[in-house]
Design an enzyme around this catalytic site. Structure first.
Site, short mmCIF file in Angstrom:
data_model
loop_
_atom_site.label_atom_id
_atom_site.label_comp_id
_atom_site.label_asym_id
_atom_site.label_seq_id
_atom_site.Cartn_x
_atom_site.Cartn_y
_atom_site.Cartn_z
N LYS A 26 36.29 29.81 31.61
CA LYS A 26 37.65 29.68 32.12
C LYS A 26 37.80 28.48 33.07
CE LYS A 26 38.75 34.66 31.83
NZ LYS A 26 39.24 35.83 32.60
N TYR A 42 46.53 36.43 25.41
CA TYR A 42 46.49 37.57 26.34
C TYR A 42 47.68 38.51 26.15
CZ TYR A 42 42.38 36.15 29.07
OH TYR A 42 41.09 35.87 29.49
N PHE A 102 49.74 41.20 36.49
CA PHE A 102 49.04 39.92 36.69
C PHE A 102 49.20 38.97 35.49
CE2 PHE A 102 45.89 43.06 35.20
CZ PHE A 102 45.43 42.46 34.04
N ARG A 105 29.11 41.07 26.87
CA ARG A 105 29.83 41.81 27.93
C ARG A 105 28.87 42.14 29.07
NH1 ARG A 105 35.41 42.00 27.88
NH2 ARG A 105 35.08 43.63 29.43
N THR A 156 34.60 42.99 35.33
CA THR A 156 35.80 42.14 35.50
C THR A 156 35.94 41.66 36.94
OG1 THR A 156 36.85 43.48 33.79
CG2 THR A 156 38.29 42.06 35.11
N ARG A 202 29.55 36.69 36.20
CA ARG A 202 30.63 36.91 37.18
C ARG A 202 30.07 37.11 38.59
NH1 ARG A 202 34.40 40.34 32.96
NH2 ARG A 202 35.80 38.64 32.41
N ASN A 254 37.63 34.76 37.15
CA ASN A 254 36.31 35.37 36.98
C ASN A 254 35.44 34.67 35.93
OD1 ASN A 254 37.66 36.26 34.75
ND2 ASN A 254 37.47 38.44 35.18
P1 IDP Z 1 37.84 41.51 30.93
O1 IDP Z 1 38.04 40.02 30.99
O2 IDP Z 1 36.65 41.94 31.75
O3 IDP Z 1 37.81 42.05 29.53
P2 IDP Z 1 40.55 42.59 31.12
O4 IDP Z 1 40.90 43.93 31.71
O5 IDP Z 1 40.63 42.44 29.65
O6 IDP Z 1 39.09 42.19 31.67
O7 IDP Z 1 41.50 41.54 31.82
C1 IDP Z 1 41.65 40.23 31.28
C2 IDP Z 1 41.61 39.25 32.42
O8 IDP Z 1 42.75 39.45 33.27
C3 IDP Z 1 40.42 39.38 33.38
O9 IDP Z 1 39.24 38.76 32.91
C4 IDP Z 1 40.95 38.72 34.62
O10 IDP Z 1 40.94 37.29 34.52
C5 IDP Z 1 42.41 39.19 34.61
N1 IDP Z 1 42.60 40.43 35.39
C6 IDP Z 1 42.21 41.69 35.07
N2 IDP Z 1 42.55 42.57 36.01
C7 IDP Z 1 43.19 41.85 36.98
C8 IDP Z 1 43.79 42.21 38.24
O11 IDP Z 1 43.81 43.36 38.65
N3 IDP Z 1 44.35 41.17 38.95
C9 IDP Z 1 44.36 39.88 38.51
N4 IDP Z 1 43.81 39.52 37.33
C10 IDP Z 1 43.23 40.48 36.58
MG MG Z 2 39.33 41.98 28.09
#
Ligand code: IDP
Ligand code: MG
Length: 140
Positions: free
Chosen positions: A11, A51, A59, A87, A93, A104, A114
């Site tokens: 990213k 997304y 968010f 993963r 996350t 991460r 992240n």
């Molecule tokens: P993942 O990337 O671990 O699969 P997801 O729940 O699919 O996590 O969320 C996609 C992306 O959205 C995350 O990698 C992160 O960049 C962002 N994200 C997820 N939860 C939050 C949050 O609570 N606040 C801000 N950004 C978030």
């Molecule tokens: Mg995801």
């Protein structure tokens, strides 16, 4: 276990800090083979579509903005059990929940910035790979 492919994205927060090589080393050390890779600038439309599953989340707008702030590196990783392996090595996350040694934990700045994306299922991996790569660009 089957040989799988998964979609990985390094990213903007990470490409900006010149961490592509360090993150690739973590992947390769875990046995993930980088079988396709390109550095691209996502458009707002592309990032929003990628997304789309998170459209209703609070968010979403900020996430899309963060994904277009700098170039990203999109990759196809191949290994036995690649989806779960990737993963695992990415970590949780939220970097404050991520295990020691994960990408991460090592590099992420926040739950949003992240550092990496990884497909969360084999079916999503197939769709996400097709979103960015032609089959001819993937060279095992
Ligand atoms: P993942 O990337 O671990 O699969 P997801 O729940 O699919 O996590 O969320 C996609 C992306 O959205 C995350 O990698 C992160 O960049 C962002 N994200 C997820 N939860 C939050 C949050 O609570 N606040 C801000 N950004 C978030
Ligand atoms: Mg995801």
């Amino acid at each position: 276990m089957a040989l799988e492919r998964t979609l990985s994205i390094i990213k903007p927060d990470a490409t900006k800090r010149n961490l592509t090589g360090k993150i690739n080393a973590v992947f390769e050390d875990a046995g993930l083979r980088i079988v396709a890779q390109k550095r691209i600038q996502l458009s707002e439309k592309q990032a929003g579509a990628f997304y789309a599953v998170h459209k209703e989340r609070p968010f979403y707008g900020s996430l899309v903005a963060s994904m277009i702030a700098e170039p990203v590196v999109v990759q196809v990783l191949q290994a036995e059990n690649a989806v779960a392996k990737h993963r695992e090595v990415m970590g949780a996350t939220n970097p404050s929940d991520a295990a020691e040694g994960t990408v991460r934990k090592l590099f992420a700045e926040s739950i949003e910035a992240n550092s990496v994306h990884g497909s969360d299922s084999l079916e999503n991996a197939k769709n996400e790979i097709a979103f960015f790569f032609a089959e001819t660009e993937i060279l095992p």
